[in-house]
Each structure stands twice: as C-alpha cells, then as structure tokens.
Design a protein around this motif. Structure first.
Motif, PDB file in Angstrom:
ATOM      1  N   THR A  24       0.809  -1.222   0.000  1.00 42.04           N
ATOM      2  CA  THR A  24       0.000   0.000   0.000  1.00 42.04           C
ATOM      3  C   THR A  24       0.842   1.273   0.000  1.00 42.04           C
ATOM      4  O   THR A  24       0.309   2.358  -0.151  1.00 42.04           O
ATOM      5  N   HIS A  25       2.151   1.127   0.196  1.00 43.69           N
ATOM      6  CA  HIS A  25       3.089   2.254   0.275  1.00 43.69           C
ATOM      7  C   HIS A  25       2.759   3.198   1.429  1.00 43.69           C
ATOM      8  O   HIS A  25       3.011   4.386   1.360  1.00 43.69           O
ATOM      9  N   GLU A  26       2.177   2.639   2.484  1.00 42.58           N
ATOM     10  CA  GLU A  26       1.885   3.414   3.686  1.00 42.58           C
ATOM     11  C   GLU A  26       2.968   3.175   4.735  1.00 42.58           C
ATOM     12  O   GLU A  26       3.492   2.074   4.856  1.00 42.58           O
ATOM     13  N   VAL A  27       3.265   4.217   5.496  1.00 44.08           N
ATOM     14  CA  VAL A  27       4.200   4.078   6.608  1.00 44.08           C
ATOM     15  C   VAL A  27       3.446   3.426   7.754  1.00 44.08           C
ATOM     16  O   VAL A  27       2.434   3.938   8.208  1.00 44.08           O
ATOM     17  N   VAL A  28       3.947   2.277   8.200  1.00 44.86           N
ATOM     18  CA  VAL A  28       3.267   1.549   9.271  1.00 44.86           C
ATOM     19  C   VAL A  28       3.919   1.785  10.624  1.00 44.86           C
ATOM     20  O   VAL A  28       3.301   1.537  11.658  1.00 44.86           O
TER      21      VAL A  28
END
Length: 44
Positions: A24-28
C-alpha cells in the motif's frame, strides 16, 4: 525499512527507523531514538 539520521540543535544524533508497507506504500511505523540497537529491531 529505511534508516534516516539527523542531528538535534545540541549536536546529538537521532536515528529514525521507518517501516513502509510495500503493498500500500503506507508508513506503518516510525521509531525515533538516540540509539537503535539491533536486538530491538529483530522479530521474535
């Protein structure tokens, strides 16, 4: 994961560990510490 290094106004180094979900290219997760030990980064 990516490590980014910066310095404070006092001259101390801060390490920022950034974990990104590649799907998702989200920072987790973002972990900011004066010193990040390798043992704290391992997954049990």
């Amino acid at each position: 994961m990516n490590c980014v290094f910066d310095r404070t106004a006092e001259g101390r180094m801060i390490e920022n560990l950034i974990a990104v979900d590649e799907g998702t290219h989200e920072v987790v997760a973002i972990v900011s510490e004066y010193a990040i030990a390798g043992l704290s980064l391992t997954i049990n």
